[in-house]
Write a protein that holds these residues in place. Structure first.
Motif, PDB file in Angstrom:
ATOM      1  N   THR A 284       0.866  -1.181   0.000  1.00 30.79           N
ATOM      2  CA  THR A 284       0.000   0.000   0.000  1.00 30.79           C
ATOM      3  C   THR A 284       0.903   1.232   0.000  1.00 30.79           C
ATOM      4  O   THR A 284       2.029   1.176   0.484  1.00 30.79           O
ATOM      5  N   THR A 285       0.402   2.329  -0.551  1.00 32.35           N
ATOM      6  CA  THR A 285       1.180   3.576  -0.501  1.00 32.35           C
ATOM      7  C   THR A 285       0.715   4.460   0.651  1.00 32.35           C
ATOM      8  O   THR A 285       1.181   5.588   0.794  1.00 32.35           O
ATOM      9  N   ASN A 298       8.265   4.262   4.607  1.00 37.41           N
ATOM     10  CA  ASN A 298       7.404   5.210   3.908  1.00 37.41           C
ATOM     11  C   ASN A 298       7.399   4.889   2.414  1.00 37.41           C
ATOM     12  O   ASN A 298       8.446   4.550   1.844  1.00 37.41           O
ATOM     13  N   PHE A 299       6.251   5.028   1.787  1.00 33.69           N
ATOM     14  CA  PHE A 299       6.160   4.763   0.349  1.00 33.69           C
ATOM     15  C   PHE A 299       7.109   5.654  -0.440  1.00 33.69           C
ATOM     16  O   PHE A 299       7.675   5.238  -1.453  1.00 33.69           O
ATOM     17  N   SER A 300       7.315   6.878   0.018  1.00 28.78           N
ATOM     18  CA  SER A 300       8.203   7.798  -0.708  1.00 28.78           C
ATOM     19  C   SER A 300       9.608   7.220  -0.835  1.00 28.78           C
ATOM     20  O   SER A 300      10.286   7.412  -1.859  1.00 28.78           O
ATOM     21  N   ASP A 301      10.051   6.484   0.201  1.00 32.73           N
ATOM     22  CA  ASP A 301      11.379   5.865   0.148  1.00 32.73           C
ATOM     23  C   ASP A 301      11.412   4.722  -0.858  1.00 32.73           C
ATOM     24  O   ASP A 301      12.391   4.544  -1.590  1.00 32.73           O
ATOM     25  N   ILE A 302      10.334   3.928  -0.870  1.00 36.74           N
ATOM     26  CA  ILE A 302      10.236   2.831  -1.835  1.00 36.74           C
ATOM     27  C   ILE A 302      10.217   3.392  -3.252  1.00 36.74           C
ATOM     28  O   ILE A 302      10.951   2.937  -4.140  1.00 36.74           O
ATOM     29  N   ASP A 320       4.060  -5.215  -6.069  1.00 33.72           N
ATOM     30  CA  ASP A 320       2.897  -5.869  -5.475  1.00 33.72           C
ATOM     31  C   ASP A 320       2.076  -4.905  -4.627  1.00 33.72           C
ATOM     32  O   ASP A 320       2.632  -4.101  -3.869  1.00 33.72           O
ATOM     33  N   LEU A 321       0.761  -5.015  -4.739  1.00 32.30           N
ATOM     34  CA  LEU A 321      -0.184  -4.356  -3.832  1.00 32.30           C
ATOM     35  C   LEU A 321      -1.049  -5.426  -3.184  1.00 32.30           C
ATOM     36  O   LEU A 321      -1.292  -6.480  -3.778  1.00 32.30           O
ATOM     37  N   ILE A 322      -1.537  -5.157  -1.971  1.00 28.98           N
ATOM     38  CA  ILE A 322      -2.427  -6.092  -1.291  1.00 28.98           C
ATOM     39  C   ILE A 322      -3.694  -5.355  -0.871  1.00 28.98           C
ATOM     40  O   ILE A 322      -3.633  -4.377  -0.113  1.00 28.98           O
ATOM     41  N   ALA A 323      -4.835  -5.819  -1.348  1.00 24.05           N
ATOM     42  CA  ALA A 323      -6.125  -5.262  -0.945  1.00 24.05           C
ATOM     43  C   ALA A 323      -6.643  -5.987   0.292  1.00 24.05           C
ATOM     44  O   ALA A 323      -6.423  -7.191   0.453  1.00 24.05           O
ATOM     45  N   GLY A 324      -7.320  -5.244   1.162  1.00 22.74           N
ATOM     46  CA  GLY A 324      -7.900  -5.848   2.358  1.00 22.74           C
ATOM     47  C   GLY A 324      -7.051  -5.702   3.598  1.00 22.74           C
ATOM     48  O   GLY A 324      -7.341  -6.330   4.632  1.00 22.74           O
ATOM     49  N   LEU A 325      -6.015  -4.888   3.537  1.00 13.98           N
ATOM     50  CA  LEU A 325      -5.169  -4.683   4.718  1.00 13.98           C
ATOM     51  C   LEU A 325      -5.947  -3.952   5.811  1.00 13.98           C
ATOM     52  O   LEU A 325      -6.902  -3.226   5.529  1.00 13.98           O
ATOM     53  N   ASN A 335      -6.115   4.884  -4.467  1.00 10.19           N
ATOM     54  CA  ASN A 335      -4.987   5.820  -4.489  1.00 10.19           C
ATOM     55  C   ASN A 335      -3.658   5.079  -4.594  1.00 10.19           C
ATOM     56  O   ASN A 335      -2.744   5.509  -5.317  1.00 10.19           O
ATOM     57  N   SER A 336      -3.554   3.961  -3.864  1.00  7.40           N
ATOM     58  CA  SER A 336      -2.329   3.151  -3.926  1.00  7.40           C
ATOM     59  C   SER A 336      -2.096   2.649  -5.343  1.00  7.40           C
ATOM     60  O   SER A 336      -0.963   2.690  -5.852  1.00  7.40           O
ATOM     61  N   PHE A 337      -3.163   2.178  -5.972  1.00  9.13           N
ATOM     62  CA  PHE A 337      -3.030   1.685  -7.346  1.00  9.13           C
ATOM     63  C   PHE A 337      -2.530   2.796  -8.273  1.00  9.13           C
ATOM     64  O   PHE A 337      -1.594   2.603  -9.050  1.00  9.13           O
ATOM     65  N   ASN A 338      -3.154   3.950  -8.184  1.00 11.14           N
ATOM     66  CA  ASN A 338      -2.767   5.056  -9.064  1.00 11.14           C
ATOM     67  C   ASN A 338      -1.336   5.521  -8.795  1.00 11.14           C
ATOM     68  O   ASN A 338      -0.597   5.866  -9.723  1.00 11.14           O
ATOM     69  N   ASP A 339      -0.928   5.513  -7.508  1.00  8.24           N
ATOM     70  CA  ASP A 339       0.445   5.889  -7.158  1.00  8.24           C
ATOM     71  C   ASP A 339       1.459   4.939  -7.812  1.00  8.24           C
ATOM     72  O   ASP A 339       2.466   5.379  -8.371  1.00  8.24           O
ATOM     73  N   VAL A 340       1.188   3.645  -7.699  1.00  9.20           N
ATOM     74  CA  VAL A 340       2.109   2.649  -8.259  1.00  9.20           C
ATOM     75  C   VAL A 340       2.076   2.686  -9.781  1.00  9.20           C
ATOM     76  O   VAL A 340       3.105   2.569 -10.450  1.00  9.20           O
ATOM     77  N   TYR A 341       0.892   2.872 -10.344  1.00 10.79           N
ATOM     78  CA  TYR A 341       0.751   2.878 -11.796  1.00 10.79           C
ATOM     79  C   TYR A 341       1.550   4.024 -12.431  1.00 10.79           C
ATOM     80  O   TYR A 341       2.116   3.867 -13.518  1.00 10.79           O
ATOM     81  N   LYS A 342       1.610   5.143 -11.749  1.00 13.28           N
ATOM     82  CA  LYS A 342       2.351   6.298 -12.282  1.00 13.28           C
ATOM     83  C   LYS A 342       3.832   5.988 -12.467  1.00 13.28           C
ATOM     84  O   LYS A 342       4.502   6.589 -13.302  1.00 13.28           O
ATOM     85  N   ILE A 343       4.348   5.051 -11.676  1.00 17.42           N
ATOM     86  CA  ILE A 343       5.755   4.662 -11.795  1.00 17.42           C
ATOM     87  C   ILE A 343       5.974   3.879 -13.088  1.00 17.42           C
ATOM     88  O   ILE A 343       7.066   3.873 -13.644  1.00 17.42           O
ATOM     89  N   LYS A 344       4.936   3.207 -13.555  1.00 13.31           N
ATOM     90  CA  LYS A 344       4.959   2.393 -14.777  1.00 13.31           C
ATOM     91  C   LYS A 344       6.001   1.256 -14.701  1.00 13.31           C
ATOM     92  O   LYS A 344       6.866   1.126 -15.578  1.00 13.31           O
ATOM     93  N   PRO A 345       5.924   0.421 -13.660  1.00 13.84           N
ATOM     94  CA  PRO A 345       6.807  -0.745 -13.630  1.00 13.84           C
ATOM     95  C   PRO A 345       6.383  -1.749 -14.704  1.00 13.84           C
ATOM     96  O   PRO A 345       5.289  -1.630 -15.280  1.00 13.84           O
TER      97      PRO A 345
END
Length: 554
Positions: A284-285, A298-302, A320-325, A335-345
């Motif tokens: 999660t972010t 912190n997500f910013s460090d990752i 990886d993201l985990i739903a249901g935490l 928001n977590s999905f969109n944050d990770v998606y912007k990185i475009k891994p």
């Protein structure tokens, strides 16, 4: 005495470490160990037939969340055919309620935790060299009563045997390897949190064993170490060794991106493209949610480290993201999905929390209103913060991301749609809803249909003109599919006269047995490079390697 060490893997291409460890840890003993591997896609009747054909005295199963139910059924079948065959279970799925599992299933024995030494003592017992009650780490059943022996302490990594044999054919397998056991972190959802500390193999031994895979030209080696880079010197030594090899083998590592040092990134920048794959558990972010699961980062460090790795352009990253935490609601996950998606891994995995036996997350389920399936893989159904309906919405998005984004075969098409939605999540959610409306989740659709879905989606949901989209679809299709026989809905292009003129001009340079010629009504190169739509006739040759060449029409 014959013991059949049996693995039922989740896929045919996987290899099983556990059964190989047990075989090689007891190679000097006076019995006959036989390793057989199957997959969960095999028919149970066929697995039974193969097991019985080996005429074993004991069948030992390696048990995980993906195969436990199948193992239970096959065990019942074994006993129905020959009740004298004894059954031994081991693995993570039977290590935290071993006595209860044995009470509720046929079979005589369960190994709890690390199996090598317990299995060796078990073999000694079967050879008459030890008493059953002396085998530490073993649970056993006698006249329907289950007995539990003394627990076994963790072993030294120096005692572990290399699991693979010189004569093994690993050419079509994903090969698993373990350089360390344990994890320095204490994530509540993970079984690694139940044991403390990390144990490492001797580095010289690791390098020698990796040379075995290199010499065999194994396609992919996946390290199962929970946090591969937790020991800076250890990871650096392995990466440096692998970087300096002239090989085609790829190596996959689970890493914690936030603890990567500048020195490591400088070294990794020297790696040949495609040599390494990294799996990074973002989960999660939302930093507050990370605290709830004992991830003090912190997500910013990752993000900073992941983006540094992205910039060197030679390492494939899987986030990886985990739903249901605990305490993460639907909007936070979006928001977590969109944050990770912007990185475009290269890959994004939307996982769903699994409350594994023995994990502290399962113990805290009531605190967070967590309802989860009592059946493997024990996946979350709802929490106080996220509803079942919201979980189902996320599952639709997960399927779209996995099929379209992670395949890397639809990038140009996805780029066309992303600009039409406020966020990336909105696009995948809308596409997933469309899939559901059309019933595509409930049936197998062919490769061609996966392209046509976009036309129907664009027409029916966005109500946009398809003319530009068809050109982009056609280009993407020709890169990744057979060049002859374009689907009817993509045939828009070249006239016979144009084709003849161009081929006559190009015939001296290109063989049209190897190249396919096509016309587009937009400038494809401008779109691919800049995602800009420029209406202009363009002509391209495509070969079977996915390469395309721009040609001019005189």
């Amino acid at each position: 005495m014959r013991i059949l060490l049996t693995a039922i893997n989740s896929k045919f291409i996987h290899s099983n470490l556990a059964v190989r460890y047990l075989r090689n840890f007891t190679k000097d003993m006076d019995y006959e160990p036989i390793v057989r591997e199957f997959s969960i896609n095999d028919r149970e009747e066929k697995i039974l037939e193969e097991i019985i054909k080996e005429k074993p005295g004991v069948v030992a199963f390696s048990v995980y969340i993906w195969n436990v139910e199948m193992v239970s059924r096959i065990s019942n079948l074994i006993k129905s055919v020959d009740e004298n065959i004894e059954i031994l279970y081991g693995g993570p799925e039977v290590s935290f309620d071993s006595s209860k599992f044995l009470e509720n299933n046929v079979g005589e024995y369960v190994i709890e935790g690390e199996g090598e030494k317990t299995y060796r003592d078990f073999v000694s017992f079967k050879l008459g060299l030890m008493k059953l009650a002396e085998v530490r780490g073993l649970h056993y059943k006698d006249k329907n009563t289950v007995y539990s022996n003394e627990k076994r302490p963790l072993m030294s990594m120096d005692e572990i045997s290399f699991p693979y044999e010189d004569n093994e054919d690993l050419s079509n397998k994903i090969v698993y390897y373990e350089a360390s056991r344990g994890c320095p972190f204490n994530c509540k959802y993970c079984l690694s949190s139940t044991s403390h500390g990390v144990r490492f193999l001797d580095i010289n031994r690791v390098l020698k064993e990796l040379k075995y895979f290199i010499d065999k030209e194994v396609r992919l080696v996946k390290f199962v170490d929970r946090t591969f880079n937790c020991n800076h010197k250890f990871s650096m030594a392995i990466w440096e060794f692998l970087i300096n090899q002239n090989i085609k083998t790829q190596f996959h590592f689970e890493i914690s991106a936030d603890i990567l040092k500048d020195e490591e990134i400088k070294l990794l920048a020297k790696a040949p493209e495609g040599r390494f794959q990294f799996e990074v558990g973002v989960q999660t972010t939302n930093d507050e949610i990370l605290r709830n699961i004992n991830r003090f980062v912190n997500f910013s460090d990752i993000k900073e480290k992941v983006e540094e790795l992205m910039s060197i352009k030679n390492i494939k990253q899987h986030l990886d993201l985990i739903a249901g935490l605990p305490e993460e609601d639907y909007n936070s996950f979006v928001n977590s999905f969109n944050d990770v998606y912007k990185i475009k891994p290269e890959e994004i995995q939307l996982g769903f929390l699994k409350l594994l036996k023995g994990s502290s997350m399962r113990e805290e389920a009531e605190k967070y209103g967590m309802k989860f399936s009592p059946y493997p893989p024990y996946e979350i159904l709802r929490t106080d913060s996220i509803s079942y309906d919201e979980i189902i919405k996320l599952k639709k998005v997960e399927e779209m991301v996995d099929k379209y984004y992670n395949s890397r075969k639809f990038n140009n098409i996805i780029a066309y749609f992303e600009r039409k939605f406020k966020t990336p999540f909105d696009f995948y959610y809308s596409l997933g809803e469309f899939f559901d409306q059309k019933g595509y989740f409930n049936k197998n659709i062919g490769n061609v249909e996966y392209y046509k879905v976009f036309l129907d989606f664009n027409n029916e949901i966005l109500k946009d003109d398809n003319s530009i989209l068809i050109e982009i679809l056609k280009f993407n299709y020709l890169i990744f599919n057979k060049k002859r026989g374009l689907p009817e809905f993509l045939r828009t292009g070249i006239t016979k006269e144009e084709e003849k003129i161009l081929k006559d001009n190009l015939r001296d340079k290109y063989s049209f047995k190897e190249y396919y010629l096509e016309k587009f009504s937009i400038d494809i190169e401008t779109y691919v490079l800049y995602e800009e739509i420029l209406k202009k006739d363009s002509y391209y040759l495509f070969n079977n390697s996915g390469e395309y060449i721009s040609v001019k029409h005189s």
